[in-house]
Design a protein around this motif. Structure first.
Motif, PDB file in Angstrom:
ATOM      1  N   GLU A   1       0.837  -1.211   0.000  1.00  0.00           N
ATOM      2  CA  GLU A   1       0.000   0.000   0.000  1.00  0.00           C
ATOM      3  C   GLU A   1       0.870   1.258   0.000  1.00  0.00           C
ATOM      4  O   GLU A   1       0.600   2.222  -0.720  1.00  0.00           O
ATOM      5  N   TRP A   2       1.936   1.236   0.814  1.00  0.00           N
ATOM      6  CA  TRP A   2       2.840   2.404   0.861  1.00  0.00           C
ATOM      7  C   TRP A   2       3.489   2.629  -0.495  1.00  0.00           C
ATOM      8  O   TRP A   2       3.561   3.763  -0.977  1.00  0.00           O
TER       9      TRP A   2
ATOM     10  N   GLU B   1       2.394   1.703  -3.433  1.00  0.00           N
ATOM     11  CA  GLU B   1       1.409   2.175  -4.404  1.00  0.00           C
ATOM     12  C   GLU B   1       1.192   3.682  -4.259  1.00  0.00           C
ATOM     13  O   GLU B   1       1.136   4.418  -5.252  1.00  0.00           O
ATOM     14  N   LYS B   2       1.094   4.143  -3.008  1.00  0.00           N
ATOM     15  CA  LYS B   2       0.934   5.586  -2.777  1.00  0.00           C
ATOM     16  C   LYS B   2       2.179   6.349  -3.220  1.00  0.00           C
ATOM     17  O   LYS B   2       2.094   7.432  -3.801  1.00  0.00           O
ATOM     18  N   HIS B   3       3.337   5.784  -2.933  1.00  0.00           N
ATOM     19  CA  HIS B   3       4.601   6.422  -3.314  1.00  0.00           C
ATOM     20  C   HIS B   3       4.692   6.556  -4.830  1.00  0.00           C
ATOM     21  O   HIS B   3       5.045   7.618  -5.355  1.00  0.00           O
TER      22      HIS B   3
ATOM     23  N   GLY C   1       2.222   6.650  -6.905  1.00  0.00           N
ATOM     24  CA  GLY C   1       1.244   7.653  -7.306  1.00  0.00           C
ATOM     25  C   GLY C   1       1.757   9.066  -7.108  1.00  0.00           C
ATOM     26  O   GLY C   1       1.533   9.952  -7.945  1.00  0.00           O
ATOM     27  N   ARG C   2       2.452   9.275  -5.995  1.00  0.00           N
ATOM     28  CA  ARG C   2       3.029  10.600  -5.719  1.00  0.00           C
ATOM     29  C   ARG C   2       4.070  10.965  -6.777  1.00  0.00           C
ATOM     30  O   ARG C   2       4.105  12.096  -7.269  1.00  0.00           O
TER      31      ARG C   2
ATOM     32  N   ARG D   1       2.258  11.877 -10.027  1.00  0.00           N
ATOM     33  CA  ARG D   1       1.683  13.228  -9.979  1.00  0.00           C
ATOM     34  C   ARG D   1       2.764  14.290 -10.129  1.00  0.00           C
ATOM     35  O   ARG D   1       2.581  15.291 -10.837  1.00  0.00           O
TER      36      ARG D   1
END
Length: 201
Positions: free
Chosen positions: A177-178, A180-182, A184-185, A188
């Motif tokens: 999960e971390w 995936e967020k990383h 995504g960041r 962006r």
């Protein structure tokens, strides 16, 4: 501080790259270690095959210490890039064992000769073919680490496995999960930088 031992330093970094390259094969089926993962065909087992030839050439033949290993994929009549992939008849065991024999042969050369020993690289142009053992070892270290980096990326794209070496993944802590967020960041940030570049151009 311990006394300097240049050969030990060179051997340490060479061996770490060798180990990393072989580690990236572990746990994968035959197809995944052989399949082309880039438009130019880069593949895990081919990287190992290539690395074996590099060691036997630069740290064997160059210093008048031929290994006697038959390497038909490096002969003049071989097709281009034949050292960068394994045929269906060239087993994983054969390529890995060849690489380990190449290590032993290269290590024997490093042990036997002074680092300022001059060799001649058979495939370099005459008159520009001389090289010291020190230079040859550094060249092999650089080449092997470069290909270990290729293997890192291929393995991650194959099954998500990452890491620098067994017991040391050298990655930031965090679960799927971390990451995936990383990711995504980063995506962006890349899009925003692209927008800024377009707007300012």
């Amino acid at each position: 501080m311990t006394a300097s031992d240049p050969k030990a330093d060179l051997r340490f970094y060479l061996q770490s790259a060798r180990d990393a390259l072989l580690w990236k094969l572990e746990g994968l089926p035959e197809y995944d270690i052989r399949r082309p993962s880039t438009p130019t065909g880069t593949n895990l087992l081919g990287l190992v095959k290539h690395a074996a030839g590099v060691e036997l050439g630069y740290l064997g033949d160059t210093f008048g210490r031929p290994s006697g290993e038959p390497l038909p994929w490096l002969e003049d009549a071989a097709e281009s890039d034949a050292d960068m992939w394994a045929t269906a008849d060239e087993s994983r065991e054969y390529i890995v064992d060849l690489y380990r024999r190449a290590w032993a042969h290269a290590d024997a050369t490093i042990d036997a000769l002074a680092l300022d020993t001059i060799g001649k690289v058979p495939w370099w142009p005459s008159g520009r073919d001389e090289v010291t053992l020190h230079h040859a070892v550094v060249r092999v270290i650089a080449d092997t680490h470069r290909h270990a980096g290729h293997a890192d990326i291929i393995r991650e794209l194959t099954d998500g496995a990452v890491g620098m070496s067994k017991g040391n993944d050298s990655m930031a802590p965090g679960g799927p999960e971390w990451w995936e967020k990383h990711r995504g960041r980063l995506e962006r940030a890349a899009r925003e930088a692209g927008r800024i570049s377009r707007d300012s151009g």
